[in-house]
Design an enzyme around this catalytic site. Structure first.
Site, PDB file in Angstrom:
ATOM      1  N   ASN A  91       0.832  -1.192   0.000  1.00 58.51           N
ATOM      2  CA  ASN A  91       0.000   0.000   0.000  1.00 58.51           C
ATOM      3  C   ASN A  91       0.878   1.257   0.000  1.00 58.51           C
ATOM      4  O   ASN A  91       2.101   1.180  -0.040  1.00 58.51           O
ATOM      5  CB  ASN A  91      -0.947  -0.043   1.202  1.00 58.51           C
ATOM      6  CG  ASN A  91      -2.286   0.603   0.922  1.00 58.51           C
ATOM      7  OD1 ASN A  91      -2.358   1.646   0.270  1.00 58.51           O
ATOM      8  ND2 ASN A  91      -3.344  -0.006   1.406  1.00 58.51           N
ATOM      9  N   HIS A 121      24.235   1.144  11.605  1.00 58.48           N
ATOM     10  CA  HIS A 121      25.476   1.894  11.835  1.00 58.48           C
ATOM     11  C   HIS A 121      26.151   1.346  13.086  1.00 58.48           C
ATOM     12  O   HIS A 121      25.481   0.766  13.948  1.00 58.48           O
ATOM     13  CB  HIS A 121      25.175   3.387  12.028  1.00 58.48           C
ATOM     14  CG  HIS A 121      24.489   4.017  10.859  1.00 58.48           C
ATOM     15  ND1 HIS A 121      25.163   4.520   9.786  1.00 58.48           N
ATOM     16  CD2 HIS A 121      23.175   4.190  10.589  1.00 58.48           C
ATOM     17  CE1 HIS A 121      24.311   4.997   8.913  1.00 58.48           C
ATOM     18  NE2 HIS A 121      23.087   4.809   9.369  1.00 58.48           N
TER      19      HIS A 121
END
Length: 197
Positions: A91, A121
């Protein structure tokens, strides 16, 4: 190269292997540039351009089927690391950060604003500030439904036939045939096994 000497991995290969990598090599920049071009064309397409949208997705994604349906806007990093099975529907307003491989099975449905993050990270600030990044693959099994606003974190696998409730944050693997909800997502209910085919 001397016999027996291993070839050094490229930064792109390190990224796909879940190792620290630098994201600003010519390969990364080229792939992101191509992705942004396709993203713009896809997101500006009209509802009547279903065939055009499908052709864009086939060029953009690593693999997808003819019956893939994605409602714009869609935002991805590269696209080439996304592999989608048959009868996939997403969607509006989904985000897929595909620094790592994203594998989505057959008959998978996404509500609006579903977000898949393979990107990560280093946790230590002194390492993070040096610039290297990490990526960990996401796998979603066949027949899954992810409700609107779900976030799937790096390295997660969601088993087949599982439903993830709207707004959930999936931080760890979720088994097959369950309903999981919450932040972090936890198994709320065991589902009956599907009938044999």
């Amino acid at each position: 190269m001397a016999a027996g000497e291993a070839m050094e991995k490229s930064e792109w290969e390190k990224m796909l292997d879940g190792e620290l990598y630098m994201a600003y090599t010519p390969k990364h920049l080229e792939e992101r540039s191509k992705s942004r071009r396709l993203q713009r064309v896809f997101n500006e397409s009209s509802a009547e351009e279903t065939e055009t949208r499908n052709q864009i997705l086939k060029e953009w994604f690593g693999s997808c089927s003819d019956d893939t349906v994605v409602e714009p806007p869609l935002y991805v990093d590269y696209g080439v690391n996304i592999h989608v099975g048959k009868n996939f529907y997403a969607n509006f307003d989904c985000v897929i950060l595909d620094c790592g491989r994203v594998s989505i099975g057959d008959n998978v449905k996404f509500g609006p604003k579903v977000q898949l993050y393979t990107a990560s990270h280093p946790l230590e600030a002194h390492e993070r500030n040096k610039g290297p990044e990490l990526a960990f693959s996401i796998t979603i099994g066949d027949n899954c439904w992810l409700g609107g606003g779900c976030i799937v974190c790096p390295g997660v696998t969601i088993g087949e036939n599982t439903t993830i409730g709207a707004g959930s944050v999936v931080t760890k693997n979720i088994p097959a045939n369950v309903v999981a909800v919450g932040n972090p997502a936890r198994v709320l209910k065991q589902l009956a096994l599907p009938p044999p085919t």
